[in-house]
Structures are given as C-alpha cells and as structure tokens.
Motif scaffolding. Structure first.
Motif, PDB file in Angstrom:
ATOM      1  N   MET A   1      17.820  92.006  27.847  1.00  0.00           N
ATOM      2  CA  MET A   1      18.545  90.609  28.413  1.00  0.00           C
ATOM      3  C   MET A   1      17.927  89.673  27.239  1.00  0.00           C
ATOM      4  N   GLU A   2      19.186  88.866  26.919  1.00  0.00           N
ATOM      5  CA  GLU A   2      18.784  87.777  25.753  1.00  0.00           C
ATOM      6  C   GLU A   2      17.863  86.751  26.327  1.00  0.00           C
ATOM      7  N   SER A   3      17.275  86.155  25.313  1.00  0.00           N
ATOM      8  CA  SER A   3      16.275  85.313  25.791  1.00  0.00           C
ATOM      9  C   SER A   3      16.801  83.822  26.311  1.00  0.00           C
ATOM     10  N   ALA A   4      17.973  83.499  25.653  1.00  0.00           N
ATOM     11  CA  ALA A   4      18.664  82.328  25.760  1.00  0.00           C
ATOM     12  C   ALA A   4      19.650  82.090  27.049  1.00  0.00           C
ATOM     13  N   ASN A   5      19.058  82.694  28.062  1.00  0.00           N
ATOM     14  CA  ASN A   5      19.972  82.698  29.357  1.00  0.00           C
ATOM     15  C   ASN A   5      20.164  81.195  29.510  1.00  0.00           C
ATOM     16  N   THR A   6      21.303  80.920  30.190  1.00  0.00           N
ATOM     17  CA  THR A   6      21.962  79.682  30.719  1.00  0.00           C
ATOM     18  C   THR A   6      20.855  79.130  31.797  1.00  0.00           C
ATOM     19  N   GLN A   7      20.417  78.057  31.616  1.00  0.00           N
ATOM     20  CA  GLN A   7      19.566  77.359  32.877  1.00  0.00           C
ATOM     21  C   GLN A   7      20.365  76.841  33.873  1.00  0.00           C
ATOM     22  N   LEU A   8      19.970  77.289  35.156  1.00  0.00           N
ATOM     23  CA  LEU A   8      21.125  76.720  36.209  1.00  0.00           C
ATOM     24  C   LEU A   8      20.276  75.928  37.360  1.00  0.00           C
ATOM     25  N   TYR A   9      20.896  74.965  37.517  1.00  0.00           N
ATOM     26  CA  TYR A   9      20.272  73.992  38.599  1.00  0.00           C
ATOM     27  C   TYR A   9      21.214  73.961  39.784  1.00  0.00           C
ATOM     28  N   VAL A  10      21.013  74.082  40.921  1.00  0.00           N
ATOM     29  CA  VAL A  10      21.708  73.529  42.034  1.00  0.00           C
ATOM     30  C   VAL A  10      21.607  72.343  42.897  1.00  0.00           C
ATOM     31  N   VAL A  11      22.316  71.486  42.772  1.00  0.00           N
ATOM     32  CA  VAL A  11      21.979  70.059  43.459  1.00  0.00           C
ATOM     33  C   VAL A  11      22.756  69.930  44.610  1.00  0.00           C
ATOM     34  N   THR A  12      21.745  69.579  45.619  1.00  0.00           N
ATOM     35  CA  THR A  12      22.404  69.584  47.157  1.00  0.00           C
ATOM     36  C   THR A  12      21.897  68.160  47.572  1.00  0.00           C
ATOM     37  N   GLY A  13      22.191  67.943  48.840  1.00  0.00           N
ATOM     38  CA  GLY A  13      22.023  66.545  49.589  1.00  0.00           C
ATOM     39  C   GLY A  13      23.113  66.266  50.603  1.00  0.00           C
ATOM     40  N   PHE A  14      23.075  65.688  51.320  1.00  0.00           N
ATOM     41  CA  PHE A  14      23.924  65.328  52.303  1.00  0.00           C
ATOM     42  C   PHE A  14      24.949  64.132  51.774  1.00  0.00           C
ATOM     43  N   LEU A  15      26.408  64.205  52.370  1.00  0.00           N
ATOM     44  CA  LEU A  15      27.397  63.430  51.899  1.00  0.00           C
ATOM     45  C   LEU A  15      26.865  61.897  51.828  1.00  0.00           C
ATOM     46  N   GLY A  16      27.097  61.504  50.624  1.00  0.00           N
ATOM     47  CA  GLY A  16      26.749  60.186  50.141  1.00  0.00           C
ATOM     48  C   GLY A  16      25.503  60.133  49.690  1.00  0.00           C
ATOM     49  N   ALA A  17      24.622  61.058  49.314  1.00  0.00           N
ATOM     50  CA  ALA A  17      23.269  60.813  49.074  1.00  0.00           C
ATOM     51  C   ALA A  17      23.295  60.499  47.718  1.00  0.00           C
ATOM     52  N   GLY A  18      24.258  60.749  46.751  1.00  0.00           N
ATOM     53  CA  GLY A  18      24.263  60.176  45.313  1.00  0.00           C
ATOM     54  C   GLY A  18      24.289  61.229  44.350  1.00  0.00           C
ATOM     55  N   LYS A  19      24.746  62.485  44.839  1.00  0.00           N
ATOM     56  CA  LYS A  19      24.637  63.808  44.094  1.00  0.00           C
ATOM     57  C   LYS A  19      25.372  63.502  42.561  1.00  0.00           C
ATOM     58  N   THR A  20      26.449  62.872  42.654  1.00  0.00           N
ATOM     59  CA  THR A  20      27.321  62.488  41.680  1.00  0.00           C
ATOM     60  C   THR A  20      26.797  61.629  40.515  1.00  0.00           C
ATOM     61  N   THR A  21      26.207  60.516  41.189  1.00  0.00           N
ATOM     62  CA  THR A  21      25.718  59.504  40.207  1.00  0.00           C
ATOM     63  C   THR A  21      24.263  59.969  39.579  1.00  0.00           C
ATOM     64  N   VAL A  22      23.594  60.854  40.456  1.00  0.00           N
ATOM     65  CA  VAL A  22      22.340  61.555  39.805  1.00  0.00           C
ATOM     66  C   VAL A  22      22.745  62.365  38.587  1.00  0.00           C
ATOM     67  N   LEU A  23      23.849  63.166  38.926  1.00  0.00           N
ATOM     68  CA  LEU A  23      24.436  64.174  37.835  1.00  0.00           C
ATOM     69  C   LEU A  23      24.733  63.418  36.612  1.00  0.00           C
ATOM     70  N   LEU A  24      25.412  62.363  37.041  1.00  0.00           N
ATOM     71  CA  LEU A  24      25.986  61.520  35.640  1.00  0.00           C
ATOM     72  C   LEU A  24      24.776  61.106  34.764  1.00  0.00           C
ATOM     73  N   LYS A  25      23.615  60.567  35.306  1.00  0.00           N
ATOM     74  CA  LYS A  25      22.371  60.322  34.634  1.00  0.00           C
ATOM     75  C   LYS A  25      21.814  61.672  33.947  1.00  0.00           C
ATOM     76  N   ILE A  26      21.496  62.651  34.530  1.00  0.00           N
ATOM     77  CA  ILE A  26      21.018  63.709  33.919  1.00  0.00           C
ATOM     78  C   ILE A  26      21.940  64.263  32.768  1.00  0.00           C
ATOM     79  N   LEU A  27      23.274  64.306  32.824  1.00  0.00           N
ATOM     80  CA  LEU A  27      24.228  64.709  31.823  1.00  0.00           C
ATOM     81  C   LEU A  27      24.069  63.515  30.450  1.00  0.00           C
TER      82      LEU A  27
END
Length: 312
Positions: A1-27
């Motif tokens: 298996m290659e060592s540089a596997n894609t790092q995967l995060y799953v972002v959850t939270g109820f409607l309106g918790a701010g997932k898109t806002t936080v994701l923009l900051k992480i990006l």
C-alpha cells in the motif's frame, strides 16, 4: 500500500451548525495542498456547494438525502472510490445536517473494495451549535448519534453564548461521548492543530446501523420565485414558517438591496450579500412531513401574495 494515502475527514453537525463556514476556514489553512470535497446536501439545490466551489477545489455533490442512508450509500461509495483515483492529499466529506454517521467505517471499507485504494481515515468532526444544540438533542436521535460517533467535537457560535452555556455544553458532550477531543470555534475559526493529530485515538463508539432510512427521511420542498420583494415582507413569511421547519436556506432577490443568501436556523434569520442568481430559490426541510406544503402556500399568500412555484 502506498504511504501517501489521502487523509480523509468526515464533517458532521446538525443543520445550521456552521459546517460550510468551518470547512472554508480549514481550506484556507490547507491552501497549496491538493484538496477534494464530497458534499452531501439534503436539498438538491446544492446551495453550500455554490459557496464552497472554486478553481482549486475538486468537488462532488450528493443531494436529496443522507450519504449514510441505504438510498444514497452506493452513490457515496462510488464517489469515494472515484476520488481515491485523484491523488488528493486531503478529502473532506461534509455530511448533510440530518446525516447519522454511525456506519461510516463500513462505507469506507466498501469504497476500498471498489477502488482498490485505502484512505487514511483521520476521524469524524462533529460541530455543536452552541445556541441550538440542547433543543436539537431533545428533538432528534441524529444529533445524539453525530456526537456519539465523532472523534473531535467543535462548539460553534461561541460568540453568541456566555461561559455558563459553554460549560453546560461541555458537560453534555462528556455525557454522550466521554473521550472525544473538544474545541471551541468563533466565526468558524478554531485551533487547527487537529490536522497534525491522530484523532482516532479519541474513538468512543463502535460502528452500528445508521438511523437514516427512506422511512425517516424528512420532507424537503423547493420554492422558485421570479420577482423581488421587500426584506421585511420576506422576514414576515419566514417567521411564519419557523415552527414547522428544521431549516430554510437559499438565495433571494431583495427589493432595493439585490441578492442575498438566506439562512434560517432555529428562530434566527440571517441575510448575507451574494452573487446574483437566475431566480430566487428557497429549500424547506420539514418537521411536519407533507403538511408543510399547505403551511407554505398559506403563509406566502397571506404575507406576499405573488406567484411562486413549489416542487419536491
């Protein structure tokens, strides 16, 4: 298996918790890295996708349900296996606010079987809406499950509550998930040190069957409107609908002001300036099933009285 596997995060939270806002900051933190996003919207308009999309990000949208539900699970597995071929450094899955991620590891195993490539699963991040979480927890099993199955919980909208509320939330988080890491976020900003950590060390719950199913899927409706109306008229209509919905969001042309992104969470109505659209559109996620149709028509006729179209 290659060592540089894609790092995967799953972002959850109820409607309106701010997932898109936080994701923009992480990006912003990961600028210059190869990043992919799989975004799961309950409403097929893909509103948050419009906000996130840019030339540097490769994005797939999966709409009209939860990716953890049998109705969309195959779509999610296929999207994961296709993204595995893209040689990303990071892949973020932004789940629907109604998504129950209890079966996420089972889905990752299926994606690996299909694609022949393994993700470096880094964990589930659950956003906790400081203003509305306690009430949401009383209402929905989904909110409980999202927290139970996370590795990092992030209390969002901390600027809108006092320290007593934050302590109350910390206590409640610990009742449901005794081991997950806890961070506090203000306007989407948080400590990004977790990107260099192994969040799986904070594993609490074992995988289980998701509560998402065709039977539990809330009714979603879409409104199209060709004209423009005054802001106070739109607010009056939205206030009328608040008791019957989990969420309203979309884009609307306001008379004398131009285009606004509209976001209704709990009893709070937010407007934010945005780029122009072809027409005004709103998504309604119903608390009361199909009965929402009659409520929308009645409130619109009473408060606005102009022609609009409603569709499934």
């Amino acid at each position: 298996m290659e060592s540089a596997n894609t790092q995967l995060y799953v972002v959850t939270g109820f409607l309106g918790a701010g997932k898109t806002t936080v994701l923009l900051k992480i990006l912003e933190q990961l600028k210059g890295h190869r990043v992919g996003i799989i975004q799961n919207e309950f409403g097929k308009l893909g509103i948050d996708g419009t906000i996130l999309r840019n030339d540097d990000i490769q994005m797939v949208e999966i709409n009209r349900g939860s990716i953890f539900c049998s109705c969309l699970k195959l779509n999610f597995v296929n999207a994961l296996s296709e993204m595995a071929q893209q040689d990303f450094e990071y892949l973020f899955v932004e789940s629907s606010g109604l998504g129950d991620p209890s079966n996420v590891e089972e889905i990752l195993q299926a994606a690996q079987a299909v694609s022949g490539k393994e993700y470096d699963f880094k964990g589930v991040i659950c956003l906790i809406d400081a203003v509305n979480f306690m009430e949401q927890l009383d209402d929905l099993e989904t909110v409980y499950r999202q927290l139970k199955h996370c590795h990092l919980s992030v209390i969002t909208k901390s600027d809108l509550v006092d320290n007593d509320r934050i302590q109350e939330l910390r206590k409640k988080i610990r009742e449901i998930n005794p081991v997950c890491k806890i961070e506090i976020s203000n306007m989407g900003e948080l400590d990004y040190g977790f990107l260099r950590e192994d969040l799986l060390l904070y594993q609490w719950a074992e995988g289980e069957e998701t509560t998402n199913s065709e039977e539990t899927k809330p009714k979603t409706l879409f409104m199209d409107f060709e004209g423009e109306i005054k802001k106070d008229v739109l607010v009056s209509f939205l206030n009328e609908m608040i008791p019957y919905v989990y969420r309203i969001k979309g884009f609307f042309k306001i008379e004398g002001q131009g285009w606004s992104q509209v976001d209704v969470v709990g009893s709070k109505i937010d407007f934010k300036e945005c780029d122009s659209c072809e027409k005004s559109q709103l998504v309604f996620i119903s608390k009361i099933g199909p009965a929402i149709i009659k409520k929308i028509f009645a409130a619109w006729e009473d408060k606005v009285g102009l022609e609009m179209k409603l569709r499934n």
